[in-house]
Design an enzyme around this catalytic site. Structure first.
Site, PDB file in Angstrom:
ATOM      1  N   HIS A  58       0.845  -1.193   0.000  1.00 23.39           N
ATOM      2  CA  HIS A  58       0.000   0.000   0.000  1.00 23.39           C
ATOM      3  C   HIS A  58       0.884   1.248   0.000  1.00 23.39           C
ATOM      4  CE1 HIS A  58      -2.941   2.798   2.278  1.00 23.39           C
ATOM      5  NE2 HIS A  58      -3.170   2.867   0.988  1.00 23.39           N
ATOM      6  N   CYS A  88      -0.389   0.431   9.642  1.00 21.69           N
ATOM      7  CA  CYS A  88      -0.614   1.788   9.122  1.00 21.69           C
ATOM      8  C   CYS A  88      -2.064   1.956   8.658  1.00 21.69           C
ATOM      9  CB  CYS A  88       0.340   2.090   7.967  1.00 21.69           C
ATOM     10  SG  CYS A  88       2.035   2.317   8.531  1.00 21.69           S
ATOM     11  N   HIS A  89      -2.515   1.094   7.736  1.00 25.66           N
ATOM     12  CA  HIS A  89      -3.856   1.276   7.191  1.00 25.66           C
ATOM     13  C   HIS A  89      -4.657  -0.017   7.189  1.00 25.66           C
ATOM     14  CE1 HIS A  89      -1.241   4.423   5.480  1.00 25.66           C
ATOM     15  NE2 HIS A  89      -2.233   5.196   5.876  1.00 25.66           N
ATOM     16  N   GLY A  90      -4.181  -1.019   7.953  1.00 29.39           N
ATOM     17  CA  GLY A  90      -4.978  -2.210   8.175  1.00 29.39           C
ATOM     18  C   GLY A  90      -5.022  -3.223   7.055  1.00 29.39           C
TER      19      GLY A  90
END
Lengths: 429, 195
Positions: free
Chosen positions: B129, B153-155
């Site tokens: 990502h 960070c963003h799952g």
């Protein structure tokens, strides 16, 4: 300006709001230039080219260099061995320093020969001396960065010059060093300033060119242009001539870079700096040799000890150039019409070469039984006699040859009569 | 004035010659071409100097000793400035990875395409990502719903084959070029090695 100068509508749109194109057209295209400039006038633009080459190659080198005492030397070797084309870029930069000084010294002596420093170009000349001083400071600090033996000991010797100043000298020196000797703080600040000063030079060069374009170039005859018949547009006539000069110059420069890149270098600078051992024979880069000879030439004079005297003489030899326009008060510019000055010019040139030769040799060495220091003293004395005594006296006693009435006259008539007719053939243009 | 001088100097041909270049045009183009070639060939060293230097390239492979990595353990090794995950997978993890229906995946890859030996999973530990390092190497780390890795960070969630299963990451964790020098010695980044 009733008819638009530019065909391209975008250029016209921009120029109406920001007259950058008009400016460039005025200063680099139609800019009227004396039509009799010889090849010695190429060296100004060559100096500009060298400044650009040095800045571009220097920015690239700074991407790979580390200004730290324990890494500086190795980072230069890293540039030479590991970085793609690093060897080429470093040799361009290293020899570029020498080429820059060659070009600028020729540029200066051209000015001396043709009296380019005289009214109304005194400030132009003085700004040029400022550029020379900035170049010297930049070159000196740049030479320290590889952190070899010559870097270290050259820096030690030159910074110690300031210790000759009475009372405050030693404080100035430790302020310059940021410590008690040349060390990491010194290397760091030299790197910072070595990066900064070239951009200062760019600024001063802009002033130099501004001052030049106010009254235009001097010329080999040293007389003013009398009208449009005496000048030609800078483009294409001098752009093409400069361009040709650049070609010849780059062949010379490239030959040095590719075939003898260490010609001007000192082998000792490929030994890492060692504060515990001085090389047996320290010499500066060749372009500082005449000044180095002056520095070493001065003996104790009266109450001024030799060390201080040498420093004063060395800086004085350059600062003297600031007042040259007033020391040489002869109204005739070009040495072509100054039969006596012409001789003194060549003697001065030889004198400077002798000083350089003396500077390259140890002071106590002998040349056919004569110690170099004695030759250096004579040559140093002559340098100052030339500027402080000979030039002012020549202004009074020299009888110049008659000047041509215009630039066109000697071109069209082999240097004879016919003052009135000269303007005509060109005027219909 | 410039025009009249140029015209009269237009060597050889008269100024009225139609459609034909003059000798001056030829010289002009030839000079320009030489200059352009010179500038371009000099520009290349100044561009290329920013590419990885020889000493950087010399460090572009890393040898990893995996003899001490027991089943179920994982190690993280620095390679080219990035973490490389080496996981000695358990038979359950391998089975789980192979059982996934490839058609359901965002970045369809079979487990066999991602390993040389099923028990050793070697991946670049950088979330596809935005470049964070996913958790899941340590036994105490969260491993996400699919038992693999979880990017804090963003799952983004990766399975036991390092494939993206949930979250914003677009692709599976990258597999570096590597070879088994011996059964217990990995060479990562082998494509950069010329020999």
């Amino acid at each position: 300006m009733s008819t638009p100068k530019f065909k391209n509508p975008i250029v016209r749109w921009i120029d109406y709001r920001l007259p950058i194109f008009s400016f460039l057209d005025h200063e680099m295209h139609e800019y009227p230039t004396p039509k009799n400039l010889n090849y010695w006038w190429n060296f100004g633009s060559l100096a500009g080219l060298m400044l650009v080459i040095m800045i571009v190659s220097g920015i690239v080198l700074a991407m790979h260099y580390t200004p730290h005492v324990s890494m500086a030397f190795n980072s230069v070797e890293h540039i030479m061995r590991d970085v793609n084309y690093g060897w080429l870029i470093r040799y361009i930069h290293m020899n570029g320093g020498s080429m820059f000084f060659i070009v600028v010294y020729i540029h200066i002596f051209r000015g001396l020969y043709y009296g380019s420093y005289k009214k109304p170009r005194e400030l132009l000349w003085m700004i040029g001396v400022v550029i020379l001083l900035l170049m010297m400071a930049t070159a000196f600090m740049g030479y320290v960065l590889p952190w070899g033996q010559m870097s270290f000991w050259g820096a030690t010797v030159i910074t110690n010059l300031f210790s000759a100043i009475p009372i405050v000298g030693k404080y100035i020196v430790s302020w310059l060093w940021g410590g008690f000797s040349i060390d990491n703080p010194t290397l760091n600040r030299f790197f910072s300033l070595h990066y900064l000063l070239p951009f200062v030079i760019v600024g001063v060069v802009v002033l130099h060119v501004l001052a030049l374009h106010k009254h235009g170039s001097n010329n080999p005859l040293g007389i003013d242009t009398k009208g449009p018949q005496d000048s030609i547009p800078f483009h294409p006539y001098y752009t093409v001539k400069d361009y040709f000069g650049v070609g010849v110059f780059l062949i010379f420069y490239a030959a040095l870079v590719f075939f003898s890149p260490n010609f001007f270098g000192e082998p000792d600078n490929y030994i890492p700096a060692n504060p515990m051992a001085t090389p047996t024979h320290i010499v500066p880069e060749w372009y500082f040799l005449p000044f180095y000879a002056i520095l070493r030439a001065v003996p104790d004079i009266w109450f001024i000890e030799a060390k201080l005297g040498g420093v004063i003489a060395m800086f004085g030899s350059i600062l003297l150039l600031f007042v040259l326009p007033w020391l040489d008060h002869s109204p005739v510019r070009s040495a072509r019409f100054r039969p006596t000055y012409k001789w003194f010019f060549w003697i001065l040139l030889v004198d400077c070469l002798v000083l350089g030769w003396v500077g390259a040799n140890p002071p106590d060495a002998l040349f056919h039984g004569v110690p170099f220091v004695v030759i250096g003293r004579i040559a140093t004395a002559w340098y100052f006699i030339h500027f402080l005594i000979v030039l002012p006296l020549l202004g009074f006693f020299e009888k110049p040859r008659p000047l041509p009435t215009s630039i066109s006259e000697p071109v069209l008539k082999g240097g004879g009569k016919l003052a009135g007719a000269t303007a005509k053939p060109m005027e219909k243009a | 004035m410039a025009e009249s001088l140029q015209a009269s100097a237009g060597a050889g041909h008269g100024p009225g010659a139609h459609g034909e270049g003059t000798r001056r045009d030829f010289l002009f183009l030839a000079t320009g071409a030489v200059a352009a070639i010179g500038v371009v060939s000099l520009a290349w060293p100044f561009i290329d100097q920013m590419n990885p230097s020889a000493d950087t390239l010399a460090l572009s492979t890393t040898e990893i000793d995996i003899s001490h990595v027991e089943v179920g353990q994982a190690i993280t090794v620095l390679w080219r400035g990035k973490p490389v995950f080496v996981r000695h997978r358990t038979p359950e993890e391998i089975k789980e990875a192979e059982a996934v229906n490839v058609a359901d995946l965002r970045d369809p890859q079979t487990d066999a395409q991602r390993v040389q030996k099923p028990e050793w999973l070697v991946m670049v530990g950088v979330c596809t990502h935005l470049g964070c390092v996913p958790l899941g190497q340590k036994p105490s780390d969260p491993k996400g719903e699919f038992g693999g890795w979880f990017c804090p960070c963003h799952g983004s969630q990766y399975d036991t084959s390092g494939r993206i299963r949930k979250g914003p990451a677009p692709r599976n964790l990258e597999i570096p070029a590597y070879t088994f020098e011996t059964d217990t010695l990995l060479l990562v980044g082998a494509e950069a090695k010329k020999s």
